[in-house]
Write a protein that holds these residues in place. Sequence first.
Motif, PDB file in Angstrom:
ATOM      1  N   ALA A  45       1.070  -1.111   0.245  1.00  0.00           N
ATOM      2  CA  ALA A  45      -0.193  -0.177  -0.112  1.00  0.00           C
ATOM      3  C   ALA A  45       0.812   0.952   0.073  1.00  0.00           C
ATOM      4  CB  ALA A  45      -0.834   0.176   1.339  1.00  0.00           C
ATOM      5  N   LYS A  46       2.217   1.469   0.397  1.00  0.00           N
ATOM      6  CA  LYS A  46       2.667   2.287   0.819  1.00  0.00           C
ATOM      7  C   LYS A  46       3.598   3.174  -0.108  1.00  0.00           C
ATOM      8  CE  LYS A  46       6.198   1.887   4.387  1.00  0.00           C
ATOM      9  NZ  LYS A  46       6.881   1.788   5.147  1.00  0.00           N
ATOM     10  N   TYR A  47       4.054   2.017  -0.968  1.00  0.00           N
ATOM     11  CA  TYR A  47       5.135   1.604  -2.562  1.00  0.00           C
ATOM     12  C   TYR A  47       4.285   1.952  -3.368  1.00  0.00           C
ATOM     13  CZ  TYR A  47       8.839   2.466   0.580  1.00  0.00           C
ATOM     14  OH  TYR A  47       9.088   2.393   2.770  1.00  0.00           O
ATOM     15  N   SER A  48       2.936   1.109  -3.712  1.00  0.00           N
ATOM     16  CA  SER A  48       2.309   1.620  -5.277  1.00  0.00           C
ATOM     17  C   SER A  48       1.791   2.401  -5.265  1.00  0.00           C
ATOM     18  CB  SER A  48       0.939   0.234  -4.661  1.00  0.00           C
ATOM     19  OG  SER A  48       1.622  -1.112  -4.556  1.00  0.00           O
ATOM     20  N   GLU A  49       1.597   3.388  -4.510  1.00  0.00           N
ATOM     21  CA  GLU A  49       0.904   4.872  -4.235  1.00  0.00           C
ATOM     22  C   GLU A  49       1.609   4.981  -5.079  1.00  0.00           C
ATOM     23  OE1 GLU A  49      -1.229   5.973  -0.732  1.00  0.00           O
ATOM     24  OE2 GLU A  49      -2.710   4.449  -0.821  1.00  0.00           O
ATOM     25  N   ILE A  50       3.176   5.645  -4.555  1.00  0.00           N
ATOM     26  CA  ILE A  50       4.032   6.333  -5.359  1.00  0.00           C
ATOM     27  C   ILE A  50       4.492   6.751  -6.605  1.00  0.00           C
ATOM     28  CG2 ILE A  50       7.222   6.683  -5.694  1.00  0.00           C
ATOM     29  CD1 ILE A  50       7.354   5.083  -2.800  1.00  0.00           C
ATOM     30  N   GLN A  51       4.020   7.924  -6.967  1.00  0.00           N
ATOM     31  CA  GLN A  51       3.972   8.864  -8.816  1.00  0.00           C
ATOM     32  C   GLN A  51       5.635   8.937  -9.590  1.00  0.00           C
ATOM     33  OE1 GLN A  51       2.113   8.081 -10.459  1.00  0.00           O
ATOM     34  NE2 GLN A  51       0.761   6.811  -8.667  1.00  0.00           N
ATOM     35  N   LYS A  52       5.779   8.432 -10.478  1.00  0.00           N
ATOM     36  CA  LYS A  52       7.201   8.886 -10.268  1.00  0.00           C
ATOM     37  C   LYS A  52       6.945  10.701 -10.865  1.00  0.00           C
ATOM     38  CE  LYS A  52       9.004   3.850 -11.339  1.00  0.00           C
ATOM     39  NZ  LYS A  52       9.501   3.387 -12.364  1.00  0.00           N
ATOM     40  N   ASN A  53       8.002  11.359 -10.780  1.00  0.00           N
ATOM     41  CA  ASN A  53       7.739  12.806 -12.282  1.00  0.00           C
ATOM     42  C   ASN A  53       8.049  12.173 -12.952  1.00  0.00           C
ATOM     43  OD1 ASN A  53       8.010  15.148 -12.627  1.00  0.00           O
ATOM     44  ND2 ASN A  53       9.278  15.861 -10.822  1.00  0.00           N
ATOM     45  N   THR A  54       7.246  12.066 -14.529  1.00  0.00           N
ATOM     46  CA  THR A  54       7.551  12.306 -15.525  1.00  0.00           C
ATOM     47  C   THR A  54       8.214  13.444 -15.662  1.00  0.00           C
ATOM     48  OG1 THR A  54       5.742  12.472 -16.033  1.00  0.00           O
ATOM     49  CG2 THR A  54       6.535  10.345 -15.671  1.00  0.00           C
ATOM     50  N   ASP A  55       8.080  15.010 -15.264  1.00  0.00           N
ATOM     51  CA  ASP A  55       8.561  16.267 -16.741  1.00  0.00           C
ATOM     52  C   ASP A  55       9.764  17.183 -15.907  1.00  0.00           C
ATOM     53  OD1 ASP A  55       5.426  15.654 -16.694  1.00  0.00           O
ATOM     54  OD2 ASP A  55       4.646  16.566 -14.768  1.00  0.00           O
ATOM     55  N   VAL A  56      10.470  16.251 -15.888  1.00  0.00           N
ATOM     56  CA  VAL A  56      11.727  16.106 -15.436  1.00  0.00           C
ATOM     57  C   VAL A  56      12.806  16.331 -16.559  1.00  0.00           C
ATOM     58  CG1 VAL A  56      13.808  17.282 -13.891  1.00  0.00           C
ATOM     59  CG2 VAL A  56      11.294  16.810 -13.444  1.00  0.00           C
ATOM     60  N   PRO A  57      12.877  17.230 -17.862  1.00  0.00           N
ATOM     61  CA  PRO A  57      14.168  16.593 -18.499  1.00  0.00           C
ATOM     62  C   PRO A  57      14.973  16.809 -18.601  1.00  0.00           C
ATOM     63  CG  PRO A  57      13.196  18.900 -19.526  1.00  0.00           C
ATOM     64  CD  PRO A  57      12.369  18.578 -17.907  1.00  0.00           C
ATOM     65  N   TRP A  97       3.824  -6.858  -6.104  1.00  0.00           N
ATOM     66  CA  TRP A  97       4.807  -6.775  -5.628  1.00  0.00           C
ATOM     67  C   TRP A  97       6.214  -6.385  -6.460  1.00  0.00           C
ATOM     68  CZ3 TRP A  97       6.492  -6.457  -0.635  1.00  0.00           C
ATOM     69  CH2 TRP A  97       5.385  -7.296   0.363  1.00  0.00           C
ATOM     70  N   ILE A  98       6.508  -6.391  -7.506  1.00  0.00           N
ATOM     71  CA  ILE A  98       7.608  -6.618  -8.138  1.00  0.00           C
ATOM     72  C   ILE A  98       7.375  -4.600  -9.130  1.00  0.00           C
ATOM     73  CG2 ILE A  98       8.755  -5.969 -10.955  1.00  0.00           C
ATOM     74  CD1 ILE A  98       7.527  -9.114 -11.091  1.00  0.00           C
ATOM     75  N   ASP A  99       6.516  -4.911  -8.592  1.00  0.00           N
ATOM     76  CA  ASP A  99       6.206  -2.746  -9.433  1.00  0.00           C
ATOM     77  C   ASP A  99       6.124  -1.895  -7.824  1.00  0.00           C
ATOM     78  OD1 ASP A  99       4.550  -0.834 -10.721  1.00  0.00           O
ATOM     79  OD2 ASP A  99       3.732  -0.244  -8.980  1.00  0.00           O
ATOM     80  N   ALA A 100       5.620  -2.464  -6.524  1.00  0.00           N
ATOM     81  CA  ALA A 100       6.521  -1.614  -5.052  1.00  0.00           C
ATOM     82  C   ALA A 100       7.540  -2.191  -4.863  1.00  0.00           C
ATOM     83  CB  ALA A 100       5.152  -2.765  -3.980  1.00  0.00           C
ATOM     84  N   LEU A 101       8.571  -3.054  -5.170  1.00  0.00           N
ATOM     85  CA  LEU A 101       9.556  -2.174  -5.234  1.00  0.00           C
ATOM     86  C   LEU A 101      10.457  -1.340  -5.762  1.00  0.00           C
ATOM     87  CD1 LEU A 101      12.080  -3.483  -3.204  1.00  0.00           C
ATOM     88  CD2 LEU A 101      13.195  -5.081  -5.329  1.00  0.00           C
ATOM     89  N   ASP A 102      10.332  -1.879  -7.512  1.00  0.00           N
ATOM     90  CA  ASP A 102      10.387  -0.543  -8.082  1.00  0.00           C
ATOM     91  C   ASP A 102      10.393   0.718  -7.415  1.00  0.00           C
ATOM     92  OD1 ASP A 102      11.266  -0.129 -10.387  1.00  0.00           O
ATOM     93  OD2 ASP A 102       9.453   0.998 -11.198  1.00  0.00           O
ATOM     94  N   LYS A 103       9.144   1.859  -7.017  1.00  0.00           N
ATOM     95  CA  LYS A 103       8.667   2.396  -6.650  1.00  0.00           C
ATOM     96  C   LYS A 103       9.732   2.482  -5.238  1.00  0.00           C
ATOM     97  CE  LYS A 103       4.255   2.727  -9.159  1.00  0.00           C
ATOM     98  NZ  LYS A 103       3.176   3.281  -9.427  1.00  0.00           N
TER      99      LYS A 103
END
Length: 447
Positions: free
Chosen positions: A27-39, A305-311
Motif C-alpha cells: 500500500a505504501k509503495y504502490s501509490e508512489i508516482q514517478k515524476n515524468t516532467d523533468v527533462p 510486488w515487483i512494481d512496489a519494489l521498483d517504486k
Amino acid sequence: MEDTLIYNYSRSSSLEKKGALEELFLAKYSEIQKNTDVPCFFWGNVGQPFILARCLITLSNIVKSSFSMSPFQMALLKDPIVTAGNERLRFEGFSHCAGVYARVDVLPEGLDGEFLENGTTNVDFNQPMITALGSIRPNENIMLSVGEKEVGLYREDKKIVERKVPLPVKWIKGLGTVQIYLSESERLHCFNKIQTQQLFRGMPKGVIKSDYYLMVRGNKPMFSPVKSAEAICIGGIHRLRLLEPLLPYIDHMKIFAHPNMQSTTWQLYMGNIRFSFSLSRESWRGFSGEGAVLDSLVTDISDEWIDALDKYAYANQSFNATVLALEEKLSLNKVSNLTGRLAAMGMLGYDLDDNGFFYRRLPFKLNRILGLNPRMKNAEKLIEEGKVEILNTTKERTEARVAGTGVHHTVIIEGEKERCTCEWFSKYQGERGPCKHVLAVKKIISK
C-alpha cells in the motif's frame, strides 16, 4: 490436542501479522508516482574535471574493446549508461563482448550542482566528445548536464551534446549478472599507489590464454601462472591493461572477488572519483550469458510486488537488501527474489563500498524478465507441456525426469547441489547458471 491447537493458533496469528505487514508495504509503495516532467536530471560543476575526463576516456576505450566478437557485432553496441541519483553521477559500460564491466562514480563531494530528479540515459560518446575530454586541463572548470534525452559537456563558451541512443539488449542482460556477482563478492586486498603500479609492471605481455593468479608475498602483490592457497584466479589477465592509463592518478586500489571466482573487481580511487572494473571468469565469457540471475526467478512473485519494489527503489535511490527486509518485515528470500527481478530488467546496480543496490531509472518492462532469460522461458515451457516428472522428493533430496528431444534427462537436487544429465550441465557444471531442466524442477517443487 490442546498444545496442537495453541501452536496452530499461534502460527496462524503470525502468518496473519506477516500478511498485514506485507500489505502495508504494498500500500505504501504502490501509490508512489514517478515524476515524468523533468527533462534534466543534473546540472553543475565537476570538482576533478581532468581526472573525470581520463576516467571517461578509459571507459570509452573499454566500450570500444572486444575480446571475443567480430567487427560486425562490435558495430551494434553503444556507449555509456549515465545515471544521476543519490547525489552522485554514475557512468557505466561494457566491452563489446560484455566480458568487461566498468563504472565511473562521481561522489557527492566531487559535484557542485543541482539534482532535479533521479534518472538514467544512454548516450554514444562520439569523436567530438572524446576529443573534448582529451583536451581538458588540470583545474579547468567544466560543467555537465545529464537529462532524459542527452548529456552535455560545457567548457567556457563551447558545448558538446551527445543524444540518447537505444540501450543494447546485451547490456541489460549483463547488468543483471554483474550486480549478482558484485553483491556476492568480498574485498580481499587493498594496495597503495606504489604497490599497484609495481603489480601492473609485472603483468605478463601479450594475450594470455591461461589463468593467472594474484598473490601477496610480504607486502608485495604479484601475478603468477602457478596456483597457490588464497590466490585470486584471473582469466584473461591481459584485459587489465585497459586500466593502465589511470594508474598515475590513483590514491589506492581495492580488489574484490566472487567466492567461486566467477568475477574479479578492481576498484581505483582518485579523490572523489571511483573507477570500478569487473572481469568475467574468462575473456570469451560475457556477463550477459552467465545466468546468475536465474535462481532468483524460480519462485513466483506477483507483478504488484515487483512494481512496489521498483517504486521503493525509485523513492530511496539506493538501499541495502538486509536493512530493507528488517525495516519492512519481509523475508530475505522474498527481497532476494524481488531484487533479482528488477536486476533482470537492468534496473539495479550494486555498489561495493556502500554494500547496497542503486537504482537505474529504465522503462519498467516486465516482459524483459523472461524475454532476456530464455532458459527460464524454456523451463516454463517444459512445465506447460507436461515434460517434467517428479520421481521422488523429500526435504533433503529431489529426483526428477525431464523429457528432451529423443532423450530423458535426470535431474537431482540435494540442498544447494544440483545435477543434470544434459549437455549444458556436463559442459559448465553449474558455473554459468542452472540449465532449463533444473530450473523447471526447482520451479515445480518451490510451489
